[in-house]
Design a protein around this motif. Structure first.
Motif, PDB file in Angstrom:
ATOM      1  N   ASP A   1     -48.759  13.474 -68.353  1.00 51.66           N
ATOM      2  CA  ASP A   1     -47.723  14.182 -69.116  1.00 51.66           C
ATOM      3  C   ASP A   1     -47.661  15.656 -68.709  1.00 51.66           C
ATOM      4  O   ASP A   1     -46.570  16.247 -68.663  1.00 51.66           O
ATOM      5  CB  ASP A   1     -47.983  14.057 -70.611  1.00 51.66           C
ATOM      6  CG  ASP A   1     -47.652  12.671 -71.152  1.00 51.66           C
ATOM      7  OD1 ASP A   1     -47.018  11.888 -70.424  1.00 51.66           O
ATOM      8  OD2 ASP A   1     -48.045  12.382 -72.305  1.00 51.66           O
ATOM      9  N   LEU A   2     -48.827  16.243 -68.413  1.00 50.33           N
ATOM     10  CA  LEU A   2     -48.841  17.628 -67.946  1.00 50.33           C
ATOM     11  C   LEU A   2     -48.120  17.734 -66.604  1.00 50.33           C
ATOM     12  O   LEU A   2     -47.301  18.646 -66.396  1.00 50.33           O
ATOM     13  CB  LEU A   2     -50.275  18.130 -67.828  1.00 50.33           C
ATOM     14  CG  LEU A   2     -50.438  19.550 -67.279  1.00 50.33           C
ATOM     15  CD1 LEU A   2     -49.693  20.567 -68.148  1.00 50.33           C
ATOM     16  CD2 LEU A   2     -51.923  19.902 -67.170  1.00 50.33           C
ATOM     17  N   GLN A   3     -48.413  16.809 -65.708  1.00 49.29           N
ATOM     18  CA  GLN A   3     -47.724  16.822 -64.416  1.00 49.29           C
ATOM     19  C   GLN A   3     -46.216  16.705 -64.606  1.00 49.29           C
ATOM     20  O   GLN A   3     -45.429  17.409 -63.961  1.00 49.29           O
ATOM     21  CB  GLN A   3     -48.235  15.651 -63.558  1.00 49.29           C
ATOM     22  CG  GLN A   3     -47.678  15.596 -62.151  1.00 49.29           C
ATOM     23  CD  GLN A   3     -48.256  16.668 -61.274  1.00 49.29           C
ATOM     24  OE1 GLN A   3     -47.795  17.810 -61.300  1.00 49.29           O
ATOM     25  NE2 GLN A   3     -49.280  16.325 -60.502  1.00 49.29           N
ATOM     26  N   LYS A   4     -45.834  15.838 -65.496  1.00 53.80           N
ATOM     27  CA  LYS A   4     -44.415  15.561 -65.712  1.00 53.80           C
ATOM     28  C   LYS A   4     -43.706  16.696 -66.447  1.00 53.80           C
ATOM     29  O   LYS A   4     -42.467  16.750 -66.458  1.00 53.80           O
ATOM     30  CB  LYS A   4     -44.284  14.257 -66.509  1.00 53.80           C
ATOM     31  CG  LYS A   4     -43.061  13.431 -66.194  1.00 53.80           C
ATOM     32  CD  LYS A   4     -43.184  12.058 -66.809  1.00 53.80           C
ATOM     33  CE  LYS A   4     -42.043  11.153 -66.406  1.00 53.80           C
ATOM     34  NZ  LYS A   4     -42.212   9.781 -66.946  1.00 53.80           N
ATOM     35  N   SER A   5     -44.474  17.593 -67.041  1.00 54.74           N
ATOM     36  CA  SER A   5     -43.871  18.661 -67.839  1.00 54.74           C
ATOM     37  C   SER A   5     -43.513  19.895 -67.028  1.00 54.74           C
ATOM     38  O   SER A   5     -42.828  20.784 -67.540  1.00 54.74           O
ATOM     39  CB  SER A   5     -44.826  19.069 -68.966  1.00 54.74           C
ATOM     40  OG  SER A   5     -45.949  19.774 -68.444  1.00 54.74           O
ATOM     41  N   HIS A   6     -43.957  19.980 -65.786  1.00 58.30           N
ATOM     42  CA  HIS A   6     -43.632  21.149 -64.976  1.00 58.30           C
ATOM     43  C   HIS A   6     -42.111  21.259 -64.827  1.00 58.30           C
ATOM     44  O   HIS A   6     -41.452  20.289 -64.442  1.00 58.30           O
ATOM     45  CB  HIS A   6     -44.293  21.057 -63.598  1.00 58.30           C
ATOM     46  CG  HIS A   6     -45.784  21.109 -63.641  1.00 58.30           C
ATOM     47  ND1 HIS A   6     -46.471  22.117 -64.281  1.00 58.30           N
ATOM     48  CD2 HIS A   6     -46.728  20.285 -63.118  1.00 58.30           C
ATOM     49  CE1 HIS A   6     -47.772  21.911 -64.162  1.00 58.30           C
ATOM     50  NE2 HIS A   6     -47.947  20.805 -63.459  1.00 58.30           N
ATOM     51  N   PRO A   7     -41.531  22.402 -65.101  1.00 55.92           N
ATOM     52  CA  PRO A   7     -40.068  22.521 -65.100  1.00 55.92           C
ATOM     53  C   PRO A   7     -39.410  22.066 -63.798  1.00 55.92           C
ATOM     54  O   PRO A   7     -38.385  21.377 -63.831  1.00 55.92           O
ATOM     55  CB  PRO A   7     -39.841  24.018 -65.347  1.00 55.92           C
ATOM     56  CG  PRO A   7     -41.044  24.447 -66.116  1.00 55.92           C
ATOM     57  CD  PRO A   7     -42.186  23.654 -65.561  1.00 55.92           C
ATOM     58  N   ASP A   8     -39.990  22.420 -62.656  1.00 56.85           N
ATOM     59  CA  ASP A   8     -39.361  22.040 -61.393  1.00 56.85           C
ATOM     60  C   ASP A   8     -39.562  20.560 -61.083  1.00 56.85           C
ATOM     61  O   ASP A   8     -38.736  19.960 -60.380  1.00 56.85           O
ATOM     62  CB  ASP A   8     -39.892  22.905 -60.252  1.00 56.85           C
ATOM     63  CG  ASP A   8     -39.341  24.325 -60.293  1.00 56.85           C
ATOM     64  OD1 ASP A   8     -38.134  24.465 -60.534  1.00 56.85           O
ATOM     65  OD2 ASP A   8     -40.118  25.278 -60.099  1.00 56.85           O
ATOM     66  N   TYR A   9     -40.633  19.967 -61.598  1.00 58.14           N
ATOM     67  CA  TYR A   9     -40.769  18.515 -61.451  1.00 58.14           C
ATOM     68  C   TYR A   9     -39.749  17.808 -62.338  1.00 58.14           C
ATOM     69  O   TYR A   9     -39.182  16.782 -61.940  1.00 58.14           O
ATOM     70  CB  TYR A   9     -42.181  18.051 -61.797  1.00 58.14           C
ATOM     71  CG  TYR A   9     -42.385  16.565 -61.549  1.00 58.14           C
ATOM     72  CD1 TYR A   9     -42.481  16.072 -60.259  1.00 58.14           C
ATOM     73  CD2 TYR A   9     -42.460  15.669 -62.605  1.00 58.14           C
ATOM     74  CE1 TYR A   9     -42.653  14.711 -60.011  1.00 58.14           C
ATOM     75  CE2 TYR A   9     -42.627  14.305 -62.377  1.00 58.14           C
ATOM     76  CZ  TYR A   9     -42.732  13.838 -61.082  1.00 58.14           C
ATOM     77  OH  TYR A   9     -42.888  12.496 -60.844  1.00 58.14           O
ATOM     78  N   LYS A  10     -39.504  18.342 -63.501  1.00 56.57           N
ATOM     79  CA  LYS A  10     -38.476  17.770 -64.375  1.00 56.57           C
ATOM     80  C   LYS A  10     -37.104  17.830 -63.701  1.00 56.57           C
ATOM     81  O   LYS A  10     -36.297  16.906 -63.832  1.00 56.57           O
ATOM     82  CB  LYS A  10     -38.455  18.512 -65.716  1.00 56.57           C
ATOM     83  CG  LYS A  10     -39.700  18.255 -66.558  1.00 56.57           C
ATOM     84  CD  LYS A  10     -39.812  19.192 -67.737  1.00 56.57           C
ATOM     85  CE  LYS A  10     -38.832  18.833 -68.829  1.00 56.57           C
ATOM     86  NZ  LYS A  10     -39.068  19.638 -70.052  1.00 56.57           N
ATOM     87  N   LEU A  11     -36.866  18.905 -62.943  1.00 54.66           N
ATOM     88  CA  LEU A  11     -35.608  18.995 -62.190  1.00 54.66           C
ATOM     89  C   LEU A  11     -35.567  17.924 -61.103  1.00 54.66           C
ATOM     90  O   LEU A  11     -34.524  17.283 -60.890  1.00 54.66           O
ATOM     91  CB  LEU A  11     -35.468  20.385 -61.571  1.00 54.66           C
ATOM     92  CG  LEU A  11     -34.224  20.611 -60.707  1.00 54.66           C
ATOM     93  CD1 LEU A  11     -32.944  20.406 -61.520  1.00 54.66           C
ATOM     94  CD2 LEU A  11     -34.251  22.018 -60.098  1.00 54.66           C
ATOM     95  N   LEU A  12     -36.691  17.709 -60.420  1.00 53.25           N
ATOM     96  CA  LEU A  12     -36.754  16.647 -59.403  1.00 53.25           C
ATOM     97  C   LEU A  12     -36.470  15.295 -60.033  1.00 53.25           C
ATOM     98  O   LEU A  12     -35.719  14.481 -59.472  1.00 53.25           O
ATOM     99  CB  LEU A  12     -38.131  16.641 -58.731  1.00 53.25           C
ATOM    100  CG  LEU A  12     -38.308  15.661 -57.566  1.00 53.25           C
ATOM    101  CD1 LEU A  12     -37.526  16.128 -56.343  1.00 53.25           C
ATOM    102  CD2 LEU A  12     -39.790  15.497 -57.212  1.00 53.25           C
ATOM    103  N   LEU A  13     -37.046  15.049 -61.197  1.00 55.44           N
ATOM    104  CA  LEU A  13     -36.803  13.799 -61.910  1.00 55.44           C
ATOM    105  C   LEU A  13     -35.316  13.612 -62.221  1.00 55.44           C
ATOM    106  O   LEU A  13     -34.791  12.500 -62.169  1.00 55.44           O
ATOM    107  CB  LEU A  13     -37.587  13.789 -63.227  1.00 55.44           C
ATOM    108  CG  LEU A  13     -39.027  13.299 -63.212  1.00 55.44           C
ATOM    109  CD1 LEU A  13     -39.682  13.601 -64.550  1.00 55.44           C
ATOM    110  CD2 LEU A  13     -39.079  11.798 -62.934  1.00 55.44           C
TER     111      LEU A  13
END
Length: 285
Positions: free
Chosen positions: A80-92
């Motif tokens: 969940d921490l990995q998934k919470s990074h703003p730029d990773y959320k943009l990638l998602l």
């Protein structure tokens, strides 16, 4: 040193695709892939740089988080921490994401089938990857998957091999030291018979212009002292024999090493050369 790797793929033909776990009508021209991402190093994530390449697809190649142990609540927190990074959320939001695990997200350093929480760990991996409930991989043991992306440009098939769930044990010289060296398990297996059968069937698909085979550990290099397919020479030989049946060019992509390299092997078994970029591209290394 920051590193980003992507594949630019131009496919010249329009051909149908079948047999993959998932078939998507979508052009894939650029694939980004990586591994070994320390979820706690928030200031050193490379998601903004990866987003800048505008990939059509992101492929995780293992150590998607560092979360050794048997505590699945902690595993979920790490994902969940990995998934919470703003730029990773943009990638998602803008890019399709698929992936496979390696040892530190599987749950134990250099581990294999002896790990007692592999089924629970698979559930956390698939939750992180948003694998749908009706995905065929959810109904079988192990985390291996396949995806075919087809468009008027052609068809690319991605096969993600699970080199952890079924893998036999690996012993080490000088364990626990900076000089540790992985030993050879001459007759040890990596994939397990069910996955071997599935893998061979996946390579028989007609209408594929390019196969991309993803695995957490390196396939071609043999020289370094770390974990790799060549520590299991019987399984590696079998792998080369199986891929010789592919009716289209193929490449391996792998992770694990905290460096990037491109290798090539020439063999009479394989009609097409194999170029395996090893990707450890997300952290600063």
């Amino acid at each position: 040193m920051k590193k980003i790797i992507y594949l630019a793929i131009l496919l010249p033909f329009m051909l149908s695709a079948q047999q993959a776990d998932v078939t998507v009508s979508k052009a894939i021209n650029r694939i980004a892939f990586g591994s070994c991402s320390q979820q706690n190093l928030t200031g050193n994530q490379l998601w903004s740089e990866i987003n800048a390449t505008n990939p059509d697809l992101w492929i995780w190649l293992g150590d998607n988080v560092y979360s050794d142990g048997i505590d699945m609540k902690q595993r979920r927190k790490d994902y969940d921490l990995q998934k919470s990074h703003p730029d990773y959320k943009l990638l998602l939001k803008q890019t399709e994401i698929i992936g496979i695990w390696d040892d530190h997200d599987f749950g134990v350093n250099d581990g294999g089938k002896e790990y007692p929480m592999k089924d629970e760990s698979k559930e956390e991996l698939f939750r992180f990857l948003d694998v749908p409930d009706d995905h065929p991989a959810r109904a079988r043991k192990g985390a291996y998957q396949s995806y075919t992306y087809a468009s008027k440009q052609g068809a690319v098939k991605i096969i993600l091999l699970d080199a952890r769930y079924f893998r036999d044990s690996l012993k080490w010289n000088n364990p626990g030291t900076a000089e540790k060296e992985a030993l050879v398990n001459e007759n040890g297996d990596v994939l397990g018979e069910v996955q071997w059968k599935w893998f061979k069937e996946q390579l028989s698909e007609e209408g594929v212009d390019l196969f991309i085979l993803g695995t957490g550990i390196q396939v071609i290099p043999t020289q370094h002292r770390w974990e790799k397919w060549s520590n299991f020479p019987t399984a590696r030989k079998r792998l080369m024999e199986v891929i010789s049946s592919a009716n289209a060019p193929l490449v391996f992509i792998s992770g694990d090493r905290h460096l990037s390299e491109v290798s090539r092997v020439e063999t009479t078994l394989i009609r097409y050369g194999s170029l395996p970029p090893a990707a450890s591209t997300v952290p600063v290394g």
